[in-house]
Write a protein that holds these residues in place. Structure first.
Motif, short mmCIF file in Angstrom:
data_model
loop_
_atom_site.label_atom_id
_atom_site.label_comp_id
_atom_site.label_asym_id
_atom_site.label_seq_id
_atom_site.Cartn_x
_atom_site.Cartn_y
_atom_site.Cartn_z
N GLY A 253 0.78 -1.23 0.00
CA GLY A 253 0.00 0.00 0.00
C GLY A 253 0.81 1.27 0.00
N ARG A 254 2.07 1.20 -0.43
CA ARG A 254 2.96 2.37 -0.36
C ARG A 254 3.30 2.95 -1.73
NH1 ARG A 254 7.91 0.61 1.70
NH2 ARG A 254 7.38 -1.59 1.65
N SER A 255 2.53 2.59 -2.76
CA SER A 255 2.85 3.00 -4.12
C SER A 255 1.58 3.43 -4.84
CB SER A 255 3.49 1.82 -4.86
OG SER A 255 3.49 2.00 -6.26
N PHE A 256 1.77 4.19 -5.92
CA PHE A 256 0.62 4.57 -6.75
C PHE A 256 0.08 3.34 -7.50
CE2 PHE A 256 3.82 4.56 -9.99
CZ PHE A 256 3.19 4.46 -11.21
N LEU A 257 0.82 2.24 -7.46
CA LEU A 257 0.36 0.99 -8.06
C LEU A 257 -0.27 0.06 -7.03
CD1 LEU A 257 3.27 0.31 -10.57
CD2 LEU A 257 1.01 1.26 -11.05
N SER A 258 -0.58 0.58 -5.84
CA SER A 258 -1.28 -0.20 -4.82
C SER A 258 -2.79 -0.14 -5.05
CB SER A 258 -0.98 0.36 -3.42
OG SER A 258 0.40 0.34 -3.14
N LYS A 259 -3.45 -1.25 -4.77
CA LYS A 259 -4.91 -1.29 -4.81
C LYS A 259 -5.46 -1.04 -3.42
CE LYS A 259 -6.30 -4.28 -8.65
NZ LYS A 259 -6.94 -5.59 -8.99
N LYS A 260 -6.57 -0.34 -3.35
CA LYS A 260 -7.24 -0.18 -2.07
C LYS A 260 -7.71 -1.55 -1.59
CE LYS A 260 -8.84 4.58 -2.68
NZ LYS A 260 -10.02 5.50 -2.73
N GLY A 261 -7.41 -1.84 -0.33
CA GLY A 261 -7.79 -3.13 0.22
C GLY A 261 -6.75 -4.21 0.03
N GLY A 262 -5.64 -3.88 -0.67
CA GLY A 262 -4.56 -4.84 -0.84
C GLY A 262 -4.34 -5.24 -2.28
N GLY A 263 -3.15 -5.72 -2.55
CA GLY A 263 -2.80 -6.12 -3.91
C GLY A 263 -2.24 -4.97 -4.72
N ASN A 264 -1.96 -5.25 -5.99
CA ASN A 264 -1.37 -4.24 -6.85
C ASN A 264 -2.11 -4.16 -8.19
OD1 ASN A 264 -0.14 -6.19 -8.81
ND2 ASN A 264 1.10 -6.78 -7.03
N LYS A 265 -1.71 -3.20 -9.00
CA LYS A 265 -2.40 -2.91 -10.25
C LYS A 265 -1.70 -3.50 -11.47
CE LYS A 265 -4.39 1.36 -8.40
NZ LYS A 265 -4.49 2.84 -8.55
N LEU A 266 -0.89 -4.53 -11.26
CA LEU A 266 -0.24 -5.19 -12.38
C LEU A 266 -1.29 -5.70 -13.37
CD1 LEU A 266 2.52 -6.21 -13.47
CD2 LEU A 266 2.07 -8.36 -12.29
N GLY A 267 -1.10 -5.37 -14.64
CA GLY A 267 -2.05 -5.79 -15.67
C GLY A 267 -3.11 -4.77 -15.99
N GLU A 268 -3.19 -3.68 -15.21
CA GLU A 268 -4.21 -2.67 -15.46
C GLU A 268 -3.69 -1.59 -16.42
OE1 GLU A 268 -6.05 -1.02 -12.03
OE2 GLU A 268 -6.26 -2.96 -11.00
N LYS A 269 -4.60 -1.03 -17.19
CA LYS A 269 -4.27 0.07 -18.09
C LYS A 269 -4.39 1.38 -17.32
CE LYS A 269 -5.28 1.96 -22.69
NZ LYS A 269 -5.40 3.37 -22.27
N LEU A 270 -3.25 2.02 -17.07
CA LEU A 270 -3.22 3.23 -16.25
C LEU A 270 -2.74 4.46 -16.99
CD1 LEU A 270 -1.69 1.77 -12.96
CD2 LEU A 270 -4.10 2.06 -13.54
N PHE A 271 -2.25 4.28 -18.23
CA PHE A 271 -1.67 5.39 -18.97
C PHE A 271 -2.26 5.46 -20.38
CE2 PHE A 271 1.50 3.50 -16.10
CZ PHE A 271 1.75 4.56 -15.26
N ASP A 272 -1.98 6.57 -21.05
CA ASP A 272 -2.34 6.73 -22.44
C ASP A 272 -1.82 5.53 -23.24
OD1 ASP A 272 -1.77 7.66 -25.32
OD2 ASP A 272 -2.89 9.37 -24.55
N GLU A 273 -2.61 5.07 -24.20
CA GLU A 273 -2.24 3.88 -24.95
C GLU A 273 -0.98 4.07 -25.78
OE1 GLU A 273 -5.12 4.50 -28.87
OE2 GLU A 273 -5.55 2.90 -27.42
N ARG A 274 -0.53 5.32 -25.96
CA ARG A 274 0.73 5.55 -26.68
C ARG A 274 1.95 5.35 -25.81
NH1 ARG A 274 -1.16 11.32 -28.91
NH2 ARG A 274 -2.20 11.18 -26.87
N VAL A 275 1.75 5.13 -24.51
CA VAL A 275 2.88 4.97 -23.59
C VAL A 275 3.32 3.51 -23.59
CG1 VAL A 275 3.65 5.14 -21.20
CG2 VAL A 275 2.11 6.88 -22.15
N THR A 276 4.52 3.28 -24.11
CA THR A 276 5.16 1.97 -24.08
C THR A 276 6.59 2.14 -23.60
OG1 THR A 276 3.79 0.96 -25.81
CG2 THR A 276 5.97 0.03 -25.48
N MET A 277 6.94 1.42 -22.54
CA MET A 277 8.29 1.48 -21.97
C MET A 277 8.80 0.06 -21.75
SD MET A 277 7.99 4.35 -18.97
CE MET A 277 7.13 5.89 -19.19
N TYR A 278 10.09 -0.11 -21.95
CA TYR A 278 10.70 -1.41 -21.67
C TYR A 278 12.15 -1.22 -21.25
CZ TYR A 278 12.68 -0.91 -26.39
OH TYR A 278 13.35 -0.45 -27.49
N ALA A 279 12.71 -2.26 -20.69
CA ALA A 279 14.13 -2.28 -20.34
C ALA A 279 14.82 -3.31 -21.21
CB ALA A 279 14.31 -2.63 -18.87
#
Length: 444
Positions: A253-279
């Motif tokens: 619960g310490r990140s902007f990728l935290s879900k209320k009530g627990g867990g994380n937002k992995l797999g969710e669409k949170l940004f403009d669809e033109r945003v693609t980043m990789y390492a």
């Protein structure tokens, strides 16, 4: 110091590992040759070179660990540093999150070393300084900057048979140009592995033009504006956002990728669809070591794909706890963009603000990744596709998570390293709507 060869480095590490009587032992040998030149008030103030090499040893007894470092590599010194690490381990409290040495890894070498950078001379550094100072003197401007080139190596090994070795080169250049009265300021920076791609005469002209153009800046009311963010300005905000991509922070619960009530937002669409980043440690423009600080092998990793979060970093401890696989933490960040330059974005803007650089960025709220900071070294008002006049700098309060949902257009990605950023980054200039400037700043 000479850069140790792979065979020489392995021989030293093997001696350290063999000398240990602990349950586990890992050792890292790293060294560098770095040369630098610094100038201010249109004159060189310091120049020099620094050579260094260190052997770090970490050992463990059960869940107790100890570390020690030395810069002498004869047999007696290696024996002594291992014994010291073992003494400290026996004194240390147990670590409830202890993880043993990593298993043997497979490393695919990346192209991080360039002979021309390793061969940079004091004469070359002097020419870089002269390329900045001389045109500024002619235009009655004042230059201050820093150039450093580094050739380095790192070798890592442990008692489980893991071993890795790689050489790297790097150069960093930054220059600030001011008008004689201090009312105008321009800035330029370059970060490269291959110095042959560096042209200080061309780069300094950018800072000169912005210094001249930023004189007699006008005050603009704070508020929300359409903003053209140059890559260096964007990088500072995005690099802060990446701290939120830690799985443990998100799960707890310490990140902007935290879900209320627990867990994380992995797999969710949170940004403009033109945003693609990789390492990608093997990226041709931003190669990094193929392992992270723990020695885990890195891989090409999708971080955000068309706005969807595809990656969270799991430390070895958190991965074990959550039933996940730990992989090497990214060392670079590549963000896809378009084909346009910064000035192309300006030409397509009816009204807006051009930001050269963001500075003194600090976190306000990690759960929304709200940041505050300042613009500096060239901020301009845009009207009808043209830079109309310089404006006074602003303090901003903005979240990059919101910023990346307000994209109107992106340009071509370029290599930058944002202030206080752990990443080498490829970032495009961006046109952003509704960027929040909260107050005026007297900084130039």
């Amino acid at each position: 110091m000479t850069i140790y060869s792979e065979q020489e480095a392995k021989a030293i590490l093997d001696k350290a590992i063999k000398a240990s009587k602990a349950d586990g032992c890992s050792a890292t040998l790293s060294g560098s040759n770095a040369g630098n030149i610094r100038y201010a008030l249109n004159g060189v103030s310091t120049s020099g070179s620094v050579s260094d090499c260190d052997l770090g040893v970490e050992v463990s007894f059960g869940k107790r660990t100890g570390t020690a470092t030395i810069n002498h590599f004869d047999d007696a010194s290696i024996e002594a540093v291992v014994r010291r690490a073992e003494e400290l381990a026996r004194l240390a409290p147990e670590n409830p999150e202890f993880m043993p040495q990593i298993d043997k890894q497979t490393y695919k070498a990346s192209n991080t070393y360039f002979e021309k950078t390793a061969a940079v001379t004091p004469e070359y550094r002097a020419r870089v300084a002269a390329a900045c100072i001389e045109p500024c003197r002619k235009d009655k401007l004042v230059a201050a900057g820093y150039f450093v080139d580094t050739a380095s190596f790192v070798a890592t090994a442990n008692s489980k048979g893991n071993f890795g070795y790689q050489k790297s080169t790097d150069m960093d250049f930054t220059c600030t140009v001011r008008t004689e009265d201090g009312k105008g300021s321009g800035w330029v920076a370059r970060n490269l592995s291959d110095v042959s791609a560096f042209d200080p005469k061309s780069d300094i002209q950018t800072a000169i033009d912005k210094a001249k153009g930023s004189v007699d800046a006008k005050a603009l009311e704070p508020g929300k504006y359409t903003v053209i963010m140059e890559p260096a300005a964007t990088a500072g905000l995005i690099s802060f956002m990446m701290f939120g991509f830690d799985a443990r922070h998100a799960d707890e619960g310490r990140s902007f990728l935290s879900k209320k009530g627990g867990g994380n937002k992995l797999g969710e669409k949170l940004f403009d669809e033109r945003v693609t980043m990789y390492a990608d440690p093997w990226d041709a423009n931003a190669a990094v070591l193929p392992w992270d600080q723990e020695g885990l092998a890195r891989a090409r990793t999708s971080i955000i794909d068309k706005g969807k979060v595809e990656y969270l970093h799991y430390s070895r401890y958190w991965a074990q706890k959550q039933g996940k696989k730990a992989v090497g933490q990214p060392g670079n960040l590549i963000m896809l963009g378009g084909d346009k330059s910064t000035m192309d974005l300006v030409k397509g803007t009816k009204k807006g603000v051009l930001v050269t650089r963001t500075w003194y960025i600090r976190m306000v709220d990690p759960q929304t990744v709200l940041l505050t900071g300042l613009t500096r070294d060239g901020t301009f008002y845009i009207e009808d596709g043209q830079i109309k006049y310089p404006i006074k700098n602003f303090r901003f309060n903005e979240s990059p998570a919101i910023m990346l949902n307000n994209i109107e257009e992106m340009g071509k990605s370029v290599r930058v390293q944002g202030d206080e950023s752990p990443f080498i980054m490829m970032v495009p200039p961006m046109k952003i709507r509704d960027f929040t400037f909260s107050s005026l700043s007297d900084a130039v």
